[in-house]
Write an enzyme that holds these catalytic residues in place. Sequence first.
Site: not given
Length: 164
Positions: A122, A139
């Site tokens: 992301h 992430c």
Amino acid sequence: MQYFRLIFLVFIVAAVSGCANKFKTYNGPEVTQLYVLKSERKLVLMHHDTVLEQYEIDLGFAPDGDKKIEGDGRTPEGDYFIDRRNPNSDFHLSIGISYPNEYDIAEAKALGQPPGGDIFIHGRGPIYRKAGADWTWGCIAVTDREMERIYAMVQDGTPITILP
């Protein structure tokens, strides 16, 4: 003369709104594989044996080692695939990684803990725009502008290998 002003105004509005669009298009070679090189902090997009793009990345706040359980702040290691997209992510745009796989689930179960989930590639979004290095909960983060390009290039089902 009014007609030309109207045409000019429409052109300016279209140009400005086009710059603001986070959904880009990509017409190049297919991305056939993603590699995350954790130790080098790199995301590599491949078309077979050819490197298409490379990006510097941030990882989980505990970047060393493989993700074992929920909340450990580690980025998983292993073979996965891109399994979903989130155009409304708090982190600008995001594409999901198929963590946990069967091995990850069994490993966490042996430790008596849940494996966690919701691992994505992301952007930073407005909140984390100025965050330091390795700030995620596991992430893989890039800049928002880079995420726009990645989001356009990478399709669901693309394999991703995350290496130590």
